[in-house]
Scaffold this motif. Structure first.
Motif, PDB file in Angstrom:
ATOM      1  N   LYS A 179      11.078   6.105  -2.804  1.00  6.38           N
ATOM      2  CA  LYS A 179       9.807   5.833  -2.588  1.00  6.38           C
ATOM      3  C   LYS A 179       9.344   4.508  -3.093  1.00  6.38           C
ATOM      4  O   LYS A 179       8.395   3.715  -2.867  1.00  6.38           O
ATOM      5  N   GLY A 180      10.022   4.009  -4.035  1.00  2.00           N
ATOM      6  CA  GLY A 180       9.826   2.954  -4.847  1.00  2.00           C
ATOM      7  C   GLY A 180       9.812   1.590  -3.790  1.00  2.00           C
ATOM      8  O   GLY A 180       9.026   0.529  -4.153  1.00  2.00           O
ATOM      9  N   GLN A 181      10.488   1.545  -3.128  1.00  7.88           N
ATOM     10  CA  GLN A 181      10.637   0.663  -1.791  1.00  7.88           C
ATOM     11  C   GLN A 181       9.344   0.292  -1.182  1.00  7.88           C
ATOM     12  O   GLN A 181       8.555  -0.728  -1.070  1.00  7.88           O
ATOM     13  N   SER A 182       8.710   1.563  -0.825  1.00  8.21           N
ATOM     14  CA  SER A 182       7.373   1.504  -0.146  1.00  8.21           C
ATOM     15  C   SER A 182       6.358   1.189  -1.138  1.00  8.21           C
ATOM     16  O   SER A 182       5.516   0.252  -0.709  1.00  8.21           O
ATOM     17  N   GLU A 183       6.374   1.613  -2.113  1.00  9.56           N
ATOM     18  CA  GLU A 183       5.295   1.380  -3.361  1.00  9.56           C
ATOM     19  C   GLU A 183       5.429  -0.384  -3.640  1.00  9.56           C
ATOM     20  O   GLU A 183       4.584  -1.015  -3.929  1.00  9.56           O
ATOM     21  N   ALA A 184       6.530  -0.993  -3.740  1.00 10.10           N
ATOM     22  CA  ALA A 184       6.703  -2.291  -3.901  1.00 10.10           C
ATOM     23  C   ALA A 184       6.141  -3.081  -2.885  1.00 10.10           C
ATOM     24  O   ALA A 184       5.599  -4.125  -3.169  1.00 10.10           O
ATOM     25  N   ASN A 224       3.943  -2.110  -0.792  1.00 10.34           N
ATOM     26  CA  ASN A 224       2.443  -2.209  -0.696  1.00 10.34           C
ATOM     27  C   ASN A 224       1.727  -3.004  -1.820  1.00 10.34           C
ATOM     28  O   ASN A 224       0.746  -3.423  -1.720  1.00 10.34           O
ATOM     29  N   ALA A 225       2.462  -3.032  -2.990  1.00 10.89           N
ATOM     30  CA  ALA A 225       1.880  -3.688  -4.079  1.00 10.89           C
ATOM     31  C   ALA A 225       2.180  -5.258  -3.948  1.00 10.89           C
ATOM     32  O   ALA A 225       1.163  -6.171  -4.313  1.00 10.89           O
ATOM     33  N   THR A 264       1.868  -1.712   6.160  1.00 11.91           N
ATOM     34  CA  THR A 264       2.686  -0.453   6.303  1.00 11.91           C
ATOM     35  C   THR A 264       3.882  -0.490   7.381  1.00 11.91           C
ATOM     36  O   THR A 264       4.991  -0.307   7.134  1.00 11.91           O
TER      37      THR A 264
END
Length: 276
Positions: free
Chosen positions: A173-178, A180-181, A186
């Motif tokens: 999930k860190g990939q999506s969070e990064a 988005n940051a 999306t």
């Protein structure tokens, strides 16, 4: 490497580990010898018992059946792959009704034999002939080949749905969070970051699914589709010679080996950056 690490690496394996390795090696040699014996026996049967006349008579029919098998598997797999994408998203949806319906579909088609599904389509759908004639689809469901394609597509789509879902969920999930940051949209993050990583995970299961689909495609011969197995059954009914099935087995083996090696090469090429 430090002196301590060299000493640790130089130490012999524990007796229990060495014993396990020895047993595994013995088992490997045993199965290697077994396959060698079977291969030599098969080669001897082919060399000393080969009937050239039957091969000349039924060879073209077997090759035509081989082409039907390749076409059947290719169409079913491609259509199943297209269908599996929206199904995978529905399976992961937060909408309980949508995810439950998709789960039931996947559970049903993965939990029942392909042969039963083919029979349901080929023998069950004619009961609703009036409906298919009204929507101008009876031409499709009265043809055994199309019925086989339809049943195999639904079957492989259920398996591919789980492959896609598991591959996407395996990406941290860190990939999506990064993404988005960093301000990525999306859809762009999903297309350029999530999907490439998920496809690498899904490569091997996809290869296994194609191989299983090739072998299970022989069941469509039951509904009079003259694929490789259908032509083999026809030839055997004319000759009663078991060698016909031996030729079919060789054809299937060649297809599977070509597919397996070709897929392994493609997988190795696409994942070469991970081996550096």
């Amino acid at each position: 490497m430090s002196h301590a690490e060299i000493l640790i690496a130089a130490q012999p394996a524990p007796p229990q580990t060495a014993r396990k390795l020895s047993k595994a090696r013995i088992a490997g040699y045993f199965f290697l010898c077994l396959w060698a014996v079977l291969g030599i026996s098969l080669l001897a049967m082919i060399v000393f018992g080969w009937d050239v006349d039957k091969l000349e008579t039924f060879g073209p029919r077997l090759l035509n059946g081989l082409w039907i098998t390749v076409k059947l598997v290719t169409i079913s797999f491609v259509l199943g792959a297209i269908l599996s994408l929206p199904l995978a998203f529905a399976r992961m949806s937060s909408n309980k009704i949508l995810s439950t319906l998709t789960y039931c579909y996947v559970y049903l088609f993965r939990g029942t034999p392909l042969l039963a599904q083919i029979f349901m389509v080929y023998y069950g759908f004619p009961s609703f002939r009036w409906f298919f004639e009204d929507i101008n689809m009876w031409w499709f469901f009265k043809d055994p080949f199309y019925c086989g394609v339809f049943a195999m597509t639904l079957n492989t789509a259920a398996y591919q749905t789980e492959i896609v879902r598991a591959a996407i969920q395996s990406v941290p999930k860190g990939q999506s969070e990064a993404a988005n940051a960093l301000g990525f949209h999306t859809w762009i993050a999903f297309r350029k970051i999530i999907i490439p990583q998920a496809l690498i995970v899904a490569l091997r299961p996809y290869g296994n699914e194609i191989i299983l689909l090739i072998k299970s495609s022989a069941t469509v011969s039951i509904i009079t589709v003259y694929d490789l197995m259908g032509e083999t059954r026809y030839a055997f009914s004319r000759t009663y010679d078991y060698q016909i099935y031996l030729w079919a087995a060789i054809f299937y083996l060649v297809i599977v080996e070509l597919m397996r090696n070709g897929w392994a090469r493609m997988e190795g090429r696409l994942t070469r950056h991970l081996k550096r």
